[in-house]
Design a protein around this motif. Structure first.
Motif, mmCIF file in Angstrom:
data_model
loop_
_atom_site.group_PDB
_atom_site.id
_atom_site.type_symbol
_atom_site.label_atom_id
_atom_site.label_comp_id
_atom_site.label_asym_id
_atom_site.label_seq_id
_atom_site.Cartn_x
_atom_site.Cartn_y
_atom_site.Cartn_z
ATOM 1 N N VAL A 95 -66.589 35.042 86.476
ATOM 2 C CA VAL A 95 -66.310 34.650 85.181
ATOM 3 C C VAL A 95 -65.302 33.506 85.091
ATOM 4 O O VAL A 95 -64.338 33.441 85.428
ATOM 5 C CB VAL A 95 -65.576 35.907 84.326
ATOM 6 N N ILE A 96 -66.028 32.289 84.605
ATOM 7 C CA ILE A 96 -65.404 30.976 84.468
ATOM 8 C C ILE A 96 -64.936 31.046 82.946
ATOM 9 O O ILE A 96 -65.710 30.729 82.114
ATOM 10 C CB ILE A 96 -66.397 29.864 85.197
ATOM 11 N N GLY A 97 -63.504 30.836 82.951
ATOM 12 C CA GLY A 97 -63.018 30.773 81.639
ATOM 13 C C GLY A 97 -63.033 29.283 81.237
ATOM 14 O O GLY A 97 -63.307 29.030 79.896
ATOM 15 N N PRO A 98 -62.560 28.389 81.797
ATOM 16 C CA PRO A 98 -62.200 26.854 81.161
ATOM 17 C C PRO A 98 -63.722 26.324 81.454
ATOM 18 O O PRO A 98 -64.458 26.389 82.246
ATOM 19 C CB PRO A 98 -60.994 26.190 82.111
ATOM 20 N N GLU A 99 -63.825 24.977 80.491
ATOM 21 C CA GLU A 99 -64.720 23.963 80.563
ATOM 22 C C GLU A 99 -64.741 23.023 81.910
ATOM 23 O O GLU A 99 -65.780 22.965 82.323
ATOM 24 C CB GLU A 99 -64.707 23.293 79.304
ATOM 25 N N PRO A 101 -64.219 23.385 85.082
ATOM 26 C CA PRO A 101 -65.066 23.981 86.324
ATOM 27 C C PRO A 101 -66.428 24.200 85.845
ATOM 28 O O PRO A 101 -67.518 23.817 86.792
ATOM 29 C CB PRO A 101 -64.297 25.061 86.919
ATOM 30 N N LEU A 102 -66.777 24.108 84.622
ATOM 31 C CA LEU A 102 -68.116 24.358 84.441
ATOM 32 C C LEU A 102 -68.970 22.954 84.288
ATOM 33 O O LEU A 102 -70.035 22.746 84.916
ATOM 34 C CB LEU A 102 -68.473 24.852 82.864
ATOM 35 N N VAL A 103 -68.258 22.079 83.860
ATOM 36 C CA VAL A 103 -68.758 20.716 83.781
ATOM 37 C C VAL A 103 -68.846 20.193 84.786
ATOM 38 O O VAL A 103 -69.896 19.250 85.391
ATOM 39 C CB VAL A 103 -67.902 19.868 82.815
ATOM 40 N N GLN A 104 -67.926 20.527 86.168
ATOM 41 C CA GLN A 104 -68.082 20.146 87.445
ATOM 42 C C GLN A 104 -69.223 20.763 88.236
ATOM 43 O O GLN A 104 -69.326 20.583 89.581
ATOM 44 C CB GLN A 104 -66.585 20.070 88.009
ATOM 45 N N GLY A 105 -69.802 21.933 87.888
ATOM 46 C CA GLY A 105 -70.801 22.491 88.419
ATOM 47 C C GLY A 105 -70.451 23.781 89.333
ATOM 48 O O GLY A 105 -71.273 24.182 90.036
ATOM 49 N N LEU A 106 -69.187 24.430 88.959
ATOM 50 C CA LEU A 106 -68.879 25.403 89.926
ATOM 51 C C LEU A 106 -69.980 26.463 89.797
ATOM 52 O O LEU A 106 -70.251 27.238 90.835
ATOM 53 C CB LEU A 106 -67.353 25.704 89.485
ATOM 54 N N ALA A 107 -70.330 26.843 88.625
ATOM 55 C CA ALA A 107 -71.313 27.829 88.097
ATOM 56 C C ALA A 107 -72.446 27.781 89.349
ATOM 57 O O ALA A 107 -73.100 28.683 89.906
ATOM 58 C CB ALA A 107 -71.783 28.096 86.884
ATOM 59 N N ASP A 108 -73.006 26.438 89.188
ATOM 60 C CA ASP A 108 -74.336 26.276 89.987
ATOM 61 C C ASP A 108 -73.877 26.477 91.449
ATOM 62 O O ASP A 108 -75.017 27.169 92.216
ATOM 63 C CB ASP A 108 -74.672 24.709 89.773
ATOM 64 N N ASN A 109 -73.054 26.215 92.043
ATOM 65 C CA ASN A 109 -72.624 26.386 93.350
ATOM 66 C C ASN A 109 -72.414 27.778 93.928
ATOM 67 O O ASN A 109 -72.798 28.159 95.056
ATOM 68 C CB ASN A 109 -71.389 25.604 93.892
ATOM 69 N N LYS A 143 -73.876 23.691 59.163
ATOM 70 C CA LYS A 143 -74.372 22.383 60.094
ATOM 71 C C LYS A 143 -73.400 22.436 61.420
ATOM 72 O O LYS A 143 -72.213 22.872 61.346
ATOM 73 C CB LYS A 143 -74.225 21.138 59.333
ATOM 74 N N LEU A 144 -73.871 21.865 62.800
ATOM 75 C CA LEU A 144 -72.998 21.947 63.799
ATOM 76 C C LEU A 144 -72.150 20.868 63.689
ATOM 77 O O LEU A 144 -72.608 19.671 63.706
ATOM 78 C CB LEU A 144 -74.189 21.617 64.949
ATOM 79 N N ILE A 145 -70.833 21.296 64.191
ATOM 80 C CA ILE A 145 -69.936 20.275 64.245
ATOM 81 C C ILE A 145 -69.834 20.061 65.879
ATOM 82 O O ILE A 145 -69.911 18.702 66.153
ATOM 83 C CB ILE A 145 -68.519 20.696 63.797
ATOM 84 N N GLU A 146 -69.800 21.069 66.541
ATOM 85 C CA GLU A 146 -69.710 20.825 68.210
ATOM 86 C C GLU A 146 -69.827 22.011 68.881
ATOM 87 O O GLU A 146 -69.708 23.086 68.008
ATOM 88 C CB GLU A 146 -68.415 19.878 68.420
ATOM 89 N N TYR A 147 -70.371 21.909 70.181
ATOM 90 C CA TYR A 147 -70.259 23.260 70.803
ATOM 91 C C TYR A 147 -69.365 23.103 72.042
ATOM 92 O O TYR A 147 -68.813 22.106 72.348
ATOM 93 C CB TYR A 147 -71.732 22.899 71.779
ATOM 94 N N ASN A 148 -68.665 24.333 72.212
ATOM 95 C CA ASN A 148 -67.838 24.385 73.505
ATOM 96 C C ASN A 148 -68.611 25.530 74.433
ATOM 97 O O ASN A 148 -69.548 26.224 73.919
ATOM 98 C CB ASN A 148 -66.753 25.178 72.901
ATOM 99 N N VAL A 149 -68.505 25.307 75.634
ATOM 100 C CA VAL A 149 -69.335 25.987 76.536
ATOM 101 C C VAL A 149 -68.525 27.207 77.335
ATOM 102 O O VAL A 149 -69.108 27.767 78.184
ATOM 103 C CB VAL A 149 -69.934 25.334 77.617
ATOM 104 N N ARG A 150 -67.454 27.886 76.426
ATOM 105 C CA ARG A 150 -66.568 28.940 76.935
ATOM 106 C C ARG A 150 -66.318 29.506 75.721
ATOM 107 O O ARG A 150 -66.198 28.987 74.484
ATOM 108 C CB ARG A 150 -65.590 28.279 77.921
#
Length: 417
Positions: free
Chosen positions: A67-71, A73-81, A275-282
């Protein structure tokens, strides 16, 4: 099942607290963790920025879910690896994480598939940004393109304020930004689970970004929140799910980068609809704290189903009818340079009445708990309505002994008013 949780903030403490309640769990590991997380998890010596070291740890400890909490490591591709070695991961891959990693990427996706959002321009130079201001009247919103820990946004209420924000953004040289129209309405946050195909609503919240009472002062990462957001009615939620979130998930799937994890949609409820203001991926912080306080399901089972593409086989996420409210206690100086090292006591007394104190920027100095960041604690309580949850949360806040800390005293004022 052994689970590895990545992260060290208040969001991750809330996740660890809920994951630890699952009967599916054998051992919960958390890295880098914090003293509060350590009450629920084993904290290994693991550098989460070293993806190879993380993969080795996952293999050696027979981790069945990451389970990856912060953004970051996600942006850096940890989930892919990690997925590359066949281990289920809750969190999107690098390409899907661009929804948060690049404001411009998200705005362009919205324009391409017709997702309702504010009119915008992408800019890469100071002069270009200043020229764009003419298209937005007196008020506009200026957003740094990359990750900014929830603070890279200026809501300019005058032309002079907008010009100052642009000059500050480009003061250190080249930069990228999005300039968009100012939207009128009330903000709400909608959380949605996605396994790449199926989506499921995972609650709503409203947070308080400004540092001072009455929503005054500079933006922060969040000074408090409550859930659910009553202003996001079932009808508006259905519209947001269909017109905004579903369209986004389908667009990413069609491009070969399916979204797996939780998608946090920041919404403006305008006269024309959401309307969408922004997305967060976590999960948000402190929104995660109030969501976990209300969630009644098995978090390990739920997140594993998302990671394995089985969300369609799961019952809809269940939440308590109670309201949850959290108050962030920050170190003096935040959101500027915080005063670290201040002693913290009274947590047991604060929790004696049923509140939960989630730790964010803390560390141990010998046996003493001290502040180690800007946002330090998130004091969370539930009640039958916002007023009762607020009363209980502030009673717990007043039991905490944190002389070098401060908090807002009006979290939940919109709903109560």
């Amino acid at each position: 099942m052994n689970v590895l949780l990545i992260g060290s903030g208040g969001r991750e403490h809330a996740l660890a607290w809920k994951l630890a309640q699952s009967p599916r769990l054998d051992t919960l590991y958390a890295a880098p963790g914090n003293p509060g997380i350590a009450a629920h998890a084993t904290i290994p010596a693991l550098d989460v920025a070293d993806h190879r070291a993380v993969i080795d740890f996952v293999r050696r400890h027979q981790i069945g879910l990451v389970v990856i909490g912060p953004e970051q490591p996600l942006v850096q591709g940890l989930a892919d690896n990690i997925r590359a070695i066949g281990v289920p991961v809750f969190g999107p891959g690098r390409e899907a994480a661009k929804l948060e990693g690049s404001k411009g990427f998200t705005k362009d996706l919205c324009a391409r598939v017709g997702i309702p959002t504010a009119r915008y321009f992408r800019v890469t130079t100071r002069d270009g940004a200043l020229a764009c201001l003419d298209d937005f009247g007196e008020r506009c919103v200026i957003k740094a393109d990359g990750l900014a820990a929830g603070k890279g946004v200026v809501v300019a209420m005058s032309r002079a304020e907008a010009e100052e924000a642009v000059r500050a953004l480009f003061a250190d040289g080249p930069a990228e930004a999005v300039i968009e129209e100012f939207l009128e309405g009330e903000e709400a946050s909608l959380f949605v689970l996605s396994d790449g195909t199926t989506i499921a609503s995972f609650g709503s919240a409203q947070d308080h970004k400004r540092v001072g009472d009455g929503d005054t002062g500079p933006n922060t990462g969040g000074m408090g929140a409550y859930s659910p957001a009553a202003v996001l009615t079932p009808e508006l939620e259905e519209r947001a799910l269909g017109e905004i979130v579903r369209s986004t998930i389908d667009a990413l799937a069609a491009s070969g980068t399916p979204y797996v994890g939780v998608l946090y949609a920041g919404l403006m409820l305008t006269a024309d609809g959401p309307k969408l203001i922004e997305y967060n991926v976590r999960f948000g912080d402190p929104e995660c704290q109030v969501l976990m306080a209300r969630f009644e399901g098995d978090l390990v089972e739920t997140l594993l189903a998302v990671a394995e593409g089985r969300l369609a086989d799961m019952p809809a996420p269940a939440f308590s009818d109670d309201v949850a409210l959290t108050v962030v206690m920050a170190a003096k100086g935040y959101p500027g340079t915080p005063e670290t090292g201040g002693a913290i006591g009274g947590i047991e007394a604060a929790e004696a009445g049923g509140a939960v104190v989630f730790q964010a920027g803390t560390r141990l100095d010998g046996d003493a708990l001290v502040a180690a960041g800007g946002r330090v604690l998130a004091v969370t309580a539930t009640g039958s309505d916002v007023a009762e949850a607020q009363r209980r949360a502030y009673a717990a806040v007043d039991a905490v002994d944190f002389p070098s800390g401060f908090c807002r005293r009006d979290i939940g004022w919109r709903a109560i008013g």
